[in-house]
Motif scaffolding. Structure first.
Motif, PDB file in Angstrom:
ATOM      1  N   UNK A 129       0.613  -1.190   0.177  1.00  0.00           N
ATOM      2  CA  UNK A 129      -0.258   0.358   0.141  1.00  0.00           C
ATOM      3  C   UNK A 129       0.518   1.476  -0.180  1.00  0.00           C
ATOM      4  N   UNK A 159      -8.991   0.535  -6.330  1.00  0.00           N
ATOM      5  CA  UNK A 159      -7.648   0.959  -5.398  1.00  0.00           C
ATOM      6  C   UNK A 159      -6.342   0.750  -6.105  1.00  0.00           C
ATOM      7  N   UNK A 180       0.573   5.110  -9.050  1.00  0.00           N
ATOM      8  CA  UNK A 180       1.629   5.943  -8.245  1.00  0.00           C
ATOM      9  C   UNK A 180       2.531   5.438  -7.983  1.00  0.00           C
ATOM     10  N   UNK A 215      -3.958  15.161  -2.984  1.00  0.00           N
ATOM     11  CA  UNK A 215      -2.576  14.278  -2.692  1.00  0.00           C
ATOM     12  C   UNK A 215      -2.306  12.618  -2.790  1.00  0.00           C
ATOM     13  N   UNK A 216      -3.736  12.294  -2.520  1.00  0.00           N
ATOM     14  CA  UNK A 216      -3.907  11.292  -1.967  1.00  0.00           C
ATOM     15  C   UNK A 216      -5.105  10.342  -3.115  1.00  0.00           C
ATOM     16  N   UNK A 217      -4.913   9.124  -3.493  1.00  0.00           N
ATOM     17  CA  UNK A 217      -5.407   8.516  -4.324  1.00  0.00           C
ATOM     18  C   UNK A 217      -7.515   8.569  -3.826  1.00  0.00           C
ATOM     19  N   UNK A 233     -10.636   6.324  -5.224  1.00  0.00           N
ATOM     20  CA  UNK A 233     -11.258   5.895  -5.954  1.00  0.00           C
ATOM     21  C   UNK A 233     -11.991   5.326  -5.713  1.00  0.00           C
ATOM     22  N   UNK A 251      -6.898   7.463   0.513  1.00  0.00           N
ATOM     23  CA  UNK A 251      -5.932   7.044   1.203  1.00  0.00           C
ATOM     24  C   UNK A 251      -5.306   7.921   2.233  1.00  0.00           C
ATOM     25  N   UNK A 263      -3.800   8.046   5.495  1.00  0.00           N
ATOM     26  CA  UNK A 263      -2.775   7.282   5.191  1.00  0.00           C
ATOM     27  C   UNK A 263      -3.062   6.346   4.891  1.00  0.00           C
ATOM     28  N   UNK A 264      -4.219   5.141   5.208  1.00  0.00           N
ATOM     29  CA  UNK A 264      -4.810   4.014   4.834  1.00  0.00           C
ATOM     30  C   UNK A 264      -6.268   4.092   3.933  1.00  0.00           C
ATOM     31  N   UNK A 265      -6.432   3.433   2.994  1.00  0.00           N
ATOM     32  CA  UNK A 265      -7.352   3.307   2.712  1.00  0.00           C
ATOM     33  C   UNK A 265      -9.020   3.070   3.239  1.00  0.00           C
ATOM     34  N   UNK A 305      -7.557  -1.272   6.541  1.00  0.00           N
ATOM     35  CA  UNK A 305      -8.194  -1.171   4.833  1.00  0.00           C
ATOM     36  C   UNK A 305      -9.932  -1.404   4.381  1.00  0.00           C
TER      37      UNK A 305
END
Lengths: 204, 439
Positions: A104, A145, A152, B294-296, B298, B314, B317-319, B340
């Motif tokens: 991750x 994801x 990334x 800045x994160x993902x 989705x 995320x 820090x985590x999804x 998660x």
């Protein structure tokens, strides 16, 4: 004596780079096969090809697995310092060495900086080369994801290379997410190998 | 909502024809759909009687009762009784006068479904009656007519009405499923009835095709498919079979979701250099950038009114699952338990299902959009991922590898009861999407 050593070295280069190039070429061919007729305007029927794709896929997997094998030969070749074929050798090294990530995570781990620096130097030495960075993930988590995470990961490597002075327009990126595992197991050994960026030369 | 159902029922009445004998349903509530957990009603569904003079298609006798039995079983409201326990004489009929209800109360059946059919060439006639065994009353009766090829469809339809009779809402038996299947060795899109029957392969791209999503009206489907350049979002017209490219921007074009109006989609693009969610129209034009971080970001899923959107980010820090209010652009974190949390799916009844993992074993949970009332749907049975809701929000579908190495589609009641596998193909079946009126 020296001459024969040189010839032997060249043969090793030639073989290893041939192998790598051919396996890459095969991978390209497979991708081509996967391509369907583009669908430009609206409402164009997609042609359905009736083939038995099962065997093809199995071959692909075997070939992709086989790609890990030549690493040792590449290592061997690294020791040599011959000038002829240096470009081919460095190209083979560029494509042969992947970098790996933590679960991750998409930051470049310190142990892979020197590999990326070497790749950057290669790209600077051969300004006509264009490459593609392929981001990959392990199977855990959702496909969606992981597609983003793989993107990334390729972005991280691209950023590293551009910070070294490589022009961004020479580097393409694609994320395969968790869709192209190199190791098919369901354990940390396999996962660790699947969380990676692959580097492919698309034009020399 | 109620009126719509009533109108639809009225249409069904017109279409299917005659209601024979007046039914005498009283106000007794057989299925309380609001109860947190339900006792399954024991129901007996003997083989359908062949009413034809020439006994064409005798195999339908058991097949039709099996379809009905499977439907009632999958609904989660019933426990269909084993046919071996039936003691009724074969001469008994299918009408109230010709049934000895003691034959059924003795084996503890509480409801009895009696069916009969007749085939004349390609013509198919079926009648079904539902009885309360204890009182001997008829609760429902209907005759339906169609072609032999429509027999399965007609049983589903009558089954839907039985559910309506007992619970006040229609059953899910005419809904459809789409999912990713790997039986050819490639990830392709497939469709089937809700129960896994009538399997059809929709795509044959021989690449990687992901994230099918039916349009709200069921006439279109979007999915993401790999091309040489990367991921491309396509729209598949399910009536004409034509395919249109919706978004093939540089980088990712993934994980699109329909807004309930059927006119807009949300998807993740990386045109800004970072995976963010954008609102586009169905021609692919960008209407609005929905997330900027800045994160993902989705996996969007819209609330029933289309004003809110759950998604995965995320950024902490985590999804985790977040909810964006489109009217004021406020973002709130929804999930805090588990390291998660992904794949949010917002139901028509305003619950959000998602897949959660704390030790890399994924399970399905549901939660209220305000973050309260977290409930676990799956536990201790393999990995469970990609939840989606039935169109009415009463059922949940997901993929699970509980039966071995491969993933298959399972359905369950919204509260997690009655988990049943519905796909049995080779390879994996993943990422379900559920349509009310699949075309």
């Amino acid at each position: 004596m020296k001459k024969s050593l040189l010839i032997a070295t060249l043969v090793v280069f030639a073989c290893s780079s041939m192998f790598l190039l051919s396996s890459c070429a095969k991978r390209e061919v497979v991708v081509e096969e996967e391509e369907i007729t583009a669908v430009p305007g609206p409402e164009v029927e997609i042609t359905v090809e009736e083939e038995a794709p099962m065997e093809v896929e199995e071959e692909v997997e075997r070939e992709e697995l086989a790609e890990i094998e030549p690493l040792e030969e590449v290592e061997l070749a690294k020791v040599e310092e011959a000038e002829p074929g240096e470009r081919a050798l460095r190209a083979a090294r560029f494509e042969g060495e992947s970098i790996y990530f933590d679960f991750d995570k998409s930051f470049i781990k310190p142990e892979y900086r020197s590999i990326l620096e070497e790749k950057g130097q290669f790209l600077k030495d051969y300004p006509d080369v264009r490459v593609r960075i392929e981001g990959n993930c392990d199977e855990r988590g959702t496909n969606e994801y992981n597609l983003a995470l793989g993107e990334r990961r390729s972005t991280s490597a691209k950023g590293f290379l551009t910070s070294l002075g490589v022009s961004a327009d020479r580097i393409e990126m694609i994320s395969y997410g968790e869709e192209r595992p190199l190791f098919l197991g369901h354990n940390e050994e396999a996962w660790g190998q699947n969380r990676r960026d692959d580097f492919v030369i698309i034009k020399e | 909502m109620r009126t719509i159902f009533r109108m639809r029922l009225w249409v069904l009445v017109l279409l299917i024809g005659i209601i024979f004998e007046a039914t005498d349903v009283e106000a007794r509530l057989y299925i309380d759909i609001t109860a947190p957990s339900m006792r399954k009603i024991p129901v007996a569904i003997p083989d359908f009687k062949d009413l034809g003079k020439r006994s064409e298609h005798p195999e339908l006798s058991s097949r039709l009762s099996e379809i009905m039995s499977n439907d009632l079983d999958l609904s989660g409201y019933f426990k269909p009784l084993d046919k071996d326990s039936f003691i009724e004489s074969p001469d008994s009929g299918i009408t109230r006068d010709s049934i000895n209800f003691r034959d059924w109360s003795v084996i503890r059946a509480e409801l009895l479904v009696k069916g009969g059919y007749e085939c004349i060439g390609q013509q198919f006639k079926v009648e079904v009656r539902l009885f309360d065994v204890f009182s001997g009353r008829k609760l429902y009766g209907r005759r339906a007519l169609g072609s032999l090829g429509e027999s399965r469809y007609l049983i589903h339809r009558l089954g839907n009405e039985i559910i309506h009779t007992l619970s006040g809402h229609l059953g899910p038996f005419l809904t459809g499923m789409a999912f990713v299947g790997t039986s050819t060795g490639h990830k392709e899109i497939y469709t089937s009835d809700y129960d896994g029957h009538n399997l059809e392969q929709v795509t044959s791209y021989k690449t990687i095709t992901l994230s099918p999503r039916w349009s709200p009206s069921g006439d279109k489907m979007i999915y993401t498919s790999f091309r040489n350049s990367g991921t491309v979002l396509f729209m598949h017209d399910m009536i004409r079979g034509s395919v249109t490219k919706i978004s093939d921007r540089k980088g990712l074009n993934i994980a699109a979701a329909w807004r309930p109006n059927g006119e807009e989609l949300a998807l993740t693009l990386t045109i800004s250099g970072n995976p963010d969610i954008y609102l586009i129209d169905i021609t692919g034009r960008i209407l609005k950038r929905l997330t900027k971080h800045w994160g993902i970001d989705v996996s969007p899923s819209f609330s029933p009114d289309g004003e809110k959107m759950a998604f995965v980010s995320n950024r902490s820090g985590s999804p985790q699952v977040y909810v964006l209010d489109l009217t004021n652009n406020q973002v709130e974190r929804l999930t805090f338990e588990g390291v998660y949390n992904t794949s949010p799916a917002w139901s028509r009844l305003d619950r959000i299902a998602f897949a959660s993992s704390s030790d890399y074993r994924f399970d399905i949970y549901t939660i209220s959009p305000d973050g309260k009332d977290l409930r676990r749907v799956t536990q201790d049975r393999g990995h469970n991922e990609s939840p989606c809701w039935s169109p009415d929000g009463r059922y949940i579908a997901f993929s699970s590898n509980r039966d071995g190495d491969n993933y298959h589609i399972f359905i369950a009641n919204a509260n997690g009861q009655n988990q049943r596998r519905v796909t049995f193909s080779d390879g994996d079946q993943l990422s379900p999407s559920w349509a009310e009126h699949p075309k």
